[in-house]
Scaffold this active site. Structure first.
Site, PDB file in Angstrom:
ATOM      1  N   CYS A  59     -39.632   9.123  36.346  1.00 36.78           N
ATOM      2  CA  CYS A  59     -39.010  10.440  36.547  1.00 36.78           C
ATOM      3  C   CYS A  59     -39.105  10.918  37.988  1.00 36.78           C
ATOM      4  O   CYS A  59     -38.428  11.863  38.373  1.00 36.78           O
ATOM      5  CB  CYS A  59     -39.669  11.471  35.621  1.00 36.78           C
ATOM      6  SG  CYS A  59     -39.506  11.056  33.875  1.00 36.78           S
ATOM      7  N   SER A 109     -39.471  15.157  27.306  1.00 33.48           N
ATOM      8  CA  SER A 109     -39.487  16.304  28.216  1.00 33.48           C
ATOM      9  C   SER A 109     -39.056  17.578  27.497  1.00 33.48           C
ATOM     10  O   SER A 109     -39.642  18.647  27.681  1.00 33.48           O
ATOM     11  CB  SER A 109     -38.581  16.050  29.429  1.00 33.48           C
ATOM     12  OG  SER A 109     -39.122  15.033  30.251  1.00 33.48           O
TER      13      SER A 109
END
Length: 397
Positions: free
Chosen positions: A327, A74
Site C-alpha cells: 500500500c 482497509s
C-alpha cells in the site's frame, strides 16, 4: 530476464485459487440476479449469501449475524474504528489505543479521528516488533473507547499476543478490534475464544478475489452505518452485494483454514532456511522476532543497498518480492514499521520482505539464496555509503 518465476509477495496479494474460481464462475453469468429482487433468480443469490455468511462465521467461531461483508481489509478497519468511535463518543469515550506500527488503514483512520477531537495512544513496540499486554492495560483509561492492535504485522510478520490483549480489554470493559488481514489462514483464529470484539480480514490475501473483505462485529456492539442508501448488510452498508466475491471469500476461507498446523510445519523450515542463509551476508539483520512470526514471512535489512534497487534486480532473476507494504510501495520514505523498531533510516531503506505460501519449495529457497548474495555484491560495489563503511570499519547492524 530469467525464465524462472518465484512469487514471494503473498503478503501483498495472492492469485485466486482454482477451487475458488470454479465456485464463483456461475455467479458472473448464470446466477447473476440481484439478491434484493423478489423473483427466483434474486432469491437464489440471497440464499447463497446467507449460506456464505454461515460458512465464514463457522470458520471464525462467530454467529452469522455478526458477519458483515465489505470491500476489503482497509474498509473493514475504517468501519470498525470510526463506527465504534462515533457511537461511544456520545458516552464521552473519546480515547483509542493502538500501536505505532499498524497498517496505514488503522493509523490514518486514527489520525483522522485525532483531528475530530479524539485522543490516540500509540503504543511503542519492542525491537523485536512485539506488544506487551501490560502496555495495553497501563494505557486503558475510563474514557477509552477502543483498543485496536493488529494480529500479525504485514511487513515483519510478528504475531501479537491477541488472546491476552483481548482478555485485558474484556476485564476492563473496553472493546477490542484486531486487523487480522495477514493472520487469517496462517494462524488459528477464534473470535470468541480469543476475546475479540471486532475483526477485519481481506479475501485477496488467501486466494479469494480482490475487492471483498469481512468485518466481524460481536453481537450487541453498535456501529454507525458505513454507507446509507439501502438495506443490505443489516442496513449498515448499502449497495448491491458483490455476490461472486462473497461466495469466493467463504470458499477461500474454508480452504485457507483447513490445515493451518500442516501449513506452519511445511513453511517454517523454509522460512528459517532463508533467514539463516541471508544473515550469512555481512551487515544484515532480521526484522521482527525470530520465532513469534508468520511461517511464510522473512524480513531483513541489508546495509549498503537500496531496497528498490534490490527488488528490480530480483525481478530480473524472476523473483517477485517486496521491500514493505504494497500500500505504500510508491513512497520514498522508509517503512514506519521498521523505524518503529528503532532502525536507522539508512538501514530501513535496505529492507527486503519475502512472503510465500504452500506452493513455495526448497528449490525456490535455494534459488533465492543463490541470487541474493550476487545482487548484494553488485549493488554494494556501486554504493558510496558501503565503500565509506568498509573503509571506516563501521557497523550499522
Amino acid at each position: 530476464m530469467s525464465e524462472r518465476r518465484i512469487y514471494a509477495d503473498h503478503a501483498a496479494t495472492t492469485a485466486v485459487s482454482d477451487e475458488v474460481l470454479q465456485e464463483i464462475l456461475p455467479y458472473f453469468q448464470e446466477h447473476f440476479g440481484n439478491p434484493s429482487s423478489i423473483y427466483g433468480r434474486g432469491r437464489e443469490n440471497e440464499r447463497a449469501i446467507i449460506d456464505a455468511r454461515k460458512r465464514v462465521a463457522n470458520v471464525l467461531g462467530a454467529q452469522p449475524n455478526e458477519i458483515f461483508f465489505t470491500a476489503g481489509g482497509s474498509e473493514s478497519d475504517n468501519w470498525a474504528i470510526k463506527g465504534v468511535a462515533d457511537k461511544l463518543s456520545e458516552k464521552g469515550k473519546k480515547h483509542i489505543i493502538t500501536s505505532a506500527f499498524e497498517h496505514h488503514a488503522v493509523l490514518h483512520t486514527c489520525e483522522f479521528l485525532e483531528k475530530h477531537g479524539f485522543e490516540i495512544t500509540y503504543l511503542p513496540v519492542s525491537p523485536e516488533g512485539l506488544i506487551d499486554p501490560q502496555q495495553v492495560e497501563d494505557a486503558i483509561r475510563e474514557d477509552t473507547a477502543l483498543v485496536t492492535i493488529m494480529y500479525a504485522n504485514n511487513e515483519i510478520g510478528t504475531i501479537q499476543p491477541i488472546p491476552e490483549i483481548g482478555a485485558i480489554c474484556k476485564k476492563n470493559g473496553v472493546l477490542f478490534h484486531t486487523d487480522a488481514v495477514q493472520a487469517i489462514g496462517n494462524v488459528p483464529v477464534n473470535v470468541k475464544a480469543q476475546n475479540i470484539d471486532l475483526l477485519s480480514l481481506s479475501g485477496h490475501k488467501f486466494h479469494a478475489p480482490k475487492g471483498i473483505g469481512v468485518l466481524y462485529v460481536r453481537r450487541g456492539i453498535q456501529l454507525s452505518n458505513l454507507i446509507h442508501g439501502g438495506g443490505q448488510e443489516s442496513g449498515k452498508r448499502a449497495g448491491t452485494e458483490n455476490v461472486p466475491g462473497i461466495i469466493g471469500i467463504a470458499k477461500a476461507l474454508e480452504l485457507a483454514t483447513a490445515d493451518i498446523p500442516g501449513k506452519i510445519a511445511k513453511l517454517t523450515p523454509l522460512r528459517d532456511k532463508l533467514i539463516d542463509g541471508i544473515l550469512k551476508i555481512d551487515q544484515t539483520r532480521l526484522n521482527g522476532d525470530r520465532n513469534r512470526r508468520l511461517a511464510g514471512n522473512v524480513n531483513v535489512s541489508i546495509v549498503g543497498i537500496e531496497g528498490e534497487s534490490l527488488l528490480l534486480l530480483l525481478d530480473q532473476y524472476g523473483i517477485q518480492a517486496s521491500s514493505g507494504s504494497a500500500c505504500t510501495s510508491g513512497s520514498l520514505d522508509p517503512s514506519h514499521v521498521l523505524l518503529s523498531l528503532g532502525l536507522a533510516h539508512e538501514v530501513a531503506h535496505g529492507s527486503l520482505r519475502l512472503s510465500f505460501g504452500e506452493e513455495f519449495t526448497e528449490e525456490d529457497a535455494d534459488y533465492i539464496l543463490e541470487v541474493i548474495p550476487q545482487i548484494v555484491d553488485r549493488l554494494r560495489s556501486m554504493s558510496p555509503m558501503w565503500e565509506s563503511l568498509t573503509q571506516s570499519g563501521k557497523r550499522l547492524v
